[in-house]
Design a protein around this motif. Structure first.
Motif, PDB file in Angstrom:
ATOM      1  N   LEU A 169      -6.344  -1.342   6.602  1.00  0.00           N
ATOM      2  CA  LEU A 169      -6.210  -2.803   6.745  1.00  0.00           C
ATOM      3  C   LEU A 169      -7.494  -3.329   7.086  1.00  0.00           C
ATOM      4  O   LEU A 169      -8.102  -2.921   8.057  1.00  0.00           O
ATOM      5  CB  LEU A 169      -5.267  -2.959   7.849  1.00  0.00           C
ATOM      6  CG  LEU A 169      -4.988  -4.321   8.342  1.00  0.00           C
ATOM      7  CD1 LEU A 169      -4.253  -5.298   7.464  1.00  0.00           C
ATOM      8  CD2 LEU A 169      -4.287  -4.487   9.636  1.00  0.00           C
ATOM      9  N   VAL A 170      -7.896  -4.338   6.255  1.00  0.00           N
ATOM     10  CA  VAL A 170      -9.118  -5.358   6.367  1.00  0.00           C
ATOM     11  C   VAL A 170      -8.595  -6.756   7.159  1.00  0.00           C
ATOM     12  O   VAL A 170      -7.905  -7.230   6.653  1.00  0.00           O
ATOM     13  CB  VAL A 170      -9.753  -5.435   5.086  1.00  0.00           C
ATOM     14  CG1 VAL A 170     -10.945  -6.118   5.215  1.00  0.00           C
ATOM     15  CG2 VAL A 170     -10.072  -4.215   4.395  1.00  0.00           C
ATOM     16  N   PHE A 200       4.408   1.899   9.251  1.00  0.00           N
ATOM     17  CA  PHE A 200       4.306   2.078   7.607  1.00  0.00           C
ATOM     18  C   PHE A 200       3.391   3.478   7.288  1.00  0.00           C
ATOM     19  O   PHE A 200       3.080   3.608   6.382  1.00  0.00           O
ATOM     20  CB  PHE A 200       3.247   0.952   6.893  1.00  0.00           C
ATOM     21  CG  PHE A 200       4.292   0.026   6.734  1.00  0.00           C
ATOM     22  CD1 PHE A 200       5.089  -0.373   5.691  1.00  0.00           C
ATOM     23  CD2 PHE A 200       4.254  -1.246   7.670  1.00  0.00           C
ATOM     24  CE1 PHE A 200       5.949  -1.456   5.546  1.00  0.00           C
ATOM     25  CE2 PHE A 200       4.914  -2.509   7.566  1.00  0.00           C
ATOM     26  CZ  PHE A 200       5.790  -2.431   6.511  1.00  0.00           C
ATOM     27  N   ASP A 201       2.868   4.143   8.565  1.00  0.00           N
ATOM     28  CA  ASP A 201       2.448   5.620   8.427  1.00  0.00           C
ATOM     29  C   ASP A 201       1.093   5.375   7.691  1.00  0.00           C
ATOM     30  O   ASP A 201       0.703   6.318   6.723  1.00  0.00           O
ATOM     31  CB  ASP A 201       3.341   6.587   7.676  1.00  0.00           C
ATOM     32  CG  ASP A 201       2.906   7.884   7.913  1.00  0.00           C
ATOM     33  OD1 ASP A 201       2.159   8.268   9.026  1.00  0.00           O
ATOM     34  OD2 ASP A 201       3.044   8.832   6.995  1.00  0.00           O
ATOM     35  N   LEU A 202       0.184   4.373   8.173  1.00  0.00           N
ATOM     36  CA  LEU A 202      -0.762   4.218   7.380  1.00  0.00           C
ATOM     37  C   LEU A 202      -2.159   4.155   8.281  1.00  0.00           C
ATOM     38  O   LEU A 202      -2.059   3.615   9.604  1.00  0.00           O
ATOM     39  CB  LEU A 202      -1.186   2.625   6.773  1.00  0.00           C
ATOM     40  CG  LEU A 202      -0.262   2.560   5.343  1.00  0.00           C
ATOM     41  CD1 LEU A 202      -0.119   1.251   5.120  1.00  0.00           C
ATOM     42  CD2 LEU A 202      -0.471   3.532   4.363  1.00  0.00           C
ATOM     43  N   ASP A 241       0.765   4.046  -2.921  1.00  0.00           N
ATOM     44  CA  ASP A 241       0.537   5.347  -2.623  1.00  0.00           C
ATOM     45  C   ASP A 241       1.712   6.231  -3.117  1.00  0.00           C
ATOM     46  O   ASP A 241       1.243   7.462  -3.675  1.00  0.00           O
ATOM     47  CB  ASP A 241       0.451   5.480  -1.069  1.00  0.00           C
ATOM     48  CG  ASP A 241      -0.694   4.856  -0.629  1.00  0.00           C
ATOM     49  OD1 ASP A 241      -1.650   4.556  -1.289  1.00  0.00           O
ATOM     50  OD2 ASP A 241      -0.960   5.034   0.823  1.00  0.00           O
ATOM     51  N   ALA A 242       2.820   5.974  -2.979  1.00  0.00           N
ATOM     52  CA  ALA A 242       3.985   6.780  -3.681  1.00  0.00           C
ATOM     53  C   ALA A 242       4.028   6.849  -5.096  1.00  0.00           C
ATOM     54  O   ALA A 242       4.298   7.707  -5.748  1.00  0.00           O
ATOM     55  CB  ALA A 242       5.393   6.140  -2.896  1.00  0.00           C
ATOM     56  N   ALA A 243       3.575   5.468  -5.509  1.00  0.00           N
ATOM     57  CA  ALA A 243       3.378   5.653  -7.171  1.00  0.00           C
ATOM     58  C   ALA A 243       1.997   6.423  -7.695  1.00  0.00           C
ATOM     59  O   ALA A 243       2.394   6.381  -9.034  1.00  0.00           O
ATOM     60  CB  ALA A 243       3.549   4.330  -7.697  1.00  0.00           C
ATOM     61  N   GLY A 244       1.309   6.549  -6.947  1.00  0.00           N
ATOM     62  CA  GLY A 244       0.260   7.414  -7.374  1.00  0.00           C
ATOM     63  C   GLY A 244      -0.927   6.516  -7.747  1.00  0.00           C
ATOM     64  O   GLY A 244      -2.091   6.987  -8.470  1.00  0.00           O
ATOM     65  N   LEU A 245      -0.892   5.160  -7.362  1.00  0.00           N
ATOM     66  CA  LEU A 245      -2.135   4.270  -7.499  1.00  0.00           C
ATOM     67  C   LEU A 245      -3.019   4.031  -6.366  1.00  0.00           C
ATOM     68  O   LEU A 245      -2.701   4.485  -5.364  1.00  0.00           O
ATOM     69  CB  LEU A 245      -1.355   2.958  -7.708  1.00  0.00           C
ATOM     70  CG  LEU A 245      -0.441   2.807  -8.914  1.00  0.00           C
ATOM     71  CD1 LEU A 245       0.412   1.399  -9.016  1.00  0.00           C
ATOM     72  CD2 LEU A 245      -1.233   2.844 -10.393  1.00  0.00           C
ATOM     73  N   LEU A 261       0.651  -1.134   0.104  1.00  0.00           N
ATOM     74  CA  LEU A 261       0.136   0.004  -0.064  1.00  0.00           C
ATOM     75  C   LEU A 261       0.946   1.344  -0.056  1.00  0.00           C
ATOM     76  O   LEU A 261       0.853   2.222  -0.823  1.00  0.00           O
ATOM     77  CB  LEU A 261      -0.848  -0.031   1.216  1.00  0.00           C
ATOM     78  CG  LEU A 261      -2.292  -1.007   1.401  1.00  0.00           C
ATOM     79  CD1 LEU A 261      -2.998  -0.659   2.246  1.00  0.00           C
ATOM     80  CD2 LEU A 261      -3.017  -0.694  -0.191  1.00  0.00           C
ATOM     81  N   ARG A 262       1.840   1.099   0.743  1.00  0.00           N
ATOM     82  CA  ARG A 262       2.717   2.400   0.927  1.00  0.00           C
ATOM     83  C   ARG A 262       3.522   2.753  -0.367  1.00  0.00           C
ATOM     84  O   ARG A 262       3.555   3.826  -0.992  1.00  0.00           O
ATOM     85  CB  ARG A 262       3.701   2.472   1.981  1.00  0.00           C
ATOM     86  CG  ARG A 262       4.748   3.323   2.134  1.00  0.00           C
ATOM     87  CD  ARG A 262       5.568   3.434   3.295  1.00  0.00           C
ATOM     88  NE  ARG A 262       6.423   2.053   3.138  1.00  0.00           N
ATOM     89  CZ  ARG A 262       7.720   1.970   4.008  1.00  0.00           C
ATOM     90  NH1 ARG A 262       7.856   2.315   5.158  1.00  0.00           N
ATOM     91  NH2 ARG A 262       8.461   0.866   3.729  1.00  0.00           N
TER      92      ARG A 262
END
Length: 421
Positions: free
Chosen positions: A282-283, A275-277, A241-245, A237-238
């Motif tokens: 998280l499910v 992970f700063d989320l 997020d960084a890749a803009g997805l 996820l991290r």
């Protein structure tokens, strides 16, 4: 032993077999009752087994709650006749056992081996084969009967070899997460991914989960695998997020043993912070069988605590585990995953349509989201859309993929015009 004498008397052991029988859930019985009561149950079960045998058969008590039976017949023993005897013995044991003012309902699992199926049938070898069959029976659930075969011996040998390797494989990173996208039926957007464990064996290649997951459970390493899945999922996820997805959340399956860990909430909170989320990314996927009929224990407290932390809870394989509606509300379930068995052929089977429609109506009344698992065809997706299902997942959308392939798939998917599934 009796088996050796029987084999010696009969030509080639054509009419000889061994049974290994064990009382199911014996540890729970010991936890609930004192030693005298447990011994009473063992005695009565032994008496009932003895009463169910024929004149020349021999019963003996083995270790703990396990009994061994030597079977001999004037005629050739075959699978059907021994299975029928095993069923009669199970029935004989099933009547309630009075312990003071309480009643105990005992069930037994049965493994058996025909001497004809062994290359060199000695008494010890025959009983060992029956014990292997008993172990396979217990893996299938309570009150199960299994017969020994050479194929079973091969499966057990393979599983034991994997068991010896699994700890090192986890440490080396041979077990990693693959990701299967989940898509909204209404607008076609990605609503999440499920992290699924895969094992890349150095010699055998990709080993199916159905083969290695029981090995991990047997080795007591489900918690370690769960840590890897959470870390891989949150890291993905991290990176996305960084890749803009846009991937809103990752779903991770949690076994009952993991959910019974008193430190689970603190561990997951620490991972999310690392992970700063936010927790809603998280499910927690929980099997329906885990929450059915639970009252108050560590699992209950952990599920409530995770919901309070802000994690989302999905009820997996819905329709197979008899969870009551009260359980769904009590555990703050936010989405139910409709099992593949209800989705298959839904486009052509009116009964499947009625079942799924009833599930979706219930979920709508309770304000719970829905996701259909195992969707494979466009026709299934269209029928689910007509019935009002919210999300879909399955090979018809995408197969589970390693993270780099998932990222490529996500880019390709987002480049397409958005449309309802």
């Amino acid at each position: 032993m009796a088996l050796d004498r029987m084999l010696h008397r009969t030509a080639g052991g054509r009419s000889v077999a061994a049974m290994a029988i064990e009382i199911d859930a014996f540890k729970q019985l010991e936890q609930r009752h004192d030693r005298a009561a447990v011994e009473q149950v063992l005695r009565i079960v032994g008496e009932r087994l003895q009463d169910g045998l024929r004149g020349d058969d021999a019963l003996s008590r083995l270790d703990g709650p396990c009994f061994g039976i030597a079977l001999v017949s004037d005629h050739k023993l075959d699978l059907d006749s021994v299975i029928q005897l095993g069923q009669r013995l199970q029935q004989a044991v099933s009547d309630p056992i009075e312990i003071g003012e309480a009643q105990v309902y005992a069930t037994v699992s049965v493994g058996f081996a025909l001497a004809l199926r062994l290359q060199q049938p000695g008494g010890t070898e025959l009983l060992q084969a029956a014990t292997l069959a008993l172990i396979e029976a217990q893996r299938r659930g309570a009150a199960t009967i299994r017969s020994y075969s050479r194929a079973m011996q091969h499966r057990i040998s393979t599983r034991n070899n994997l068991c010896d390797e699994i700890s090192a494989a986890l440490d080396r990173g041979d077990l990693t997460a693959y990701y299967q996208p989940q898509v909204s039926i209404r607008d076609g957007r990605i609503t999440g991914v499920e992290a699924l464990a895969r094992w890349h064996h150095p010699d055998r290649g990709l080993i199916p989960p159905a083969e290695f997951l029981p090995v991990i459970e047997q080795a007591g390493l489900m918690g370690r695998l769960g840590e890897i899945m959470v870390q891989d999922g949150l890291n993905a996820l991290r990176l996305w997020d960084a890749a803009g997805l846009s991937v809103p959340q990752v779903a991770v399956n949690f076994s009952q043993s993991e959910l019974a860990d008193p430190k689970l909430i603190d561990r997951l909170a620490w991972e999310l912070d690392r992970f700063d989320l936010s927790p809603d990314r998280l499910v927690i996927e929980v099997l329906e069988t885990v929450v059915a009929h639970r009252l108050e224990d560590v699992v209950v407290r952990n599920l409530s605590g995770l919901a309070g932390l802000g994690c989302r809870l999905d009820l997996d394989d819905f329709g197979t585990g008899h969870a009551a509606i009260t359980s769904i509300r009590r555990f703050s379930i936010q989405r139910i995953k409709i099992d593949r068995s209800f989705v298959s052929r839904i486009d052509t089977d009116p009964e499947q349509q009625k079942m799924v429609s009833a599930i979706l109506t219930m979920a709508d009344r309770l304000g719970i989201e829905t996701l259909a698992e195992g969707v494979e065809t466009q026709a299934e997706r269209e029928m689910l859309a007509r019935l009002g299902c919210g999300h879909v997942q399955g090979f018809g959308i995408a197969r589970p993929m390693p993270r780099p392939e998932t990222e490529a798939w996500l880019r390709s998917f987002e480049a397409q015009p958005r449309r309802a599934v």
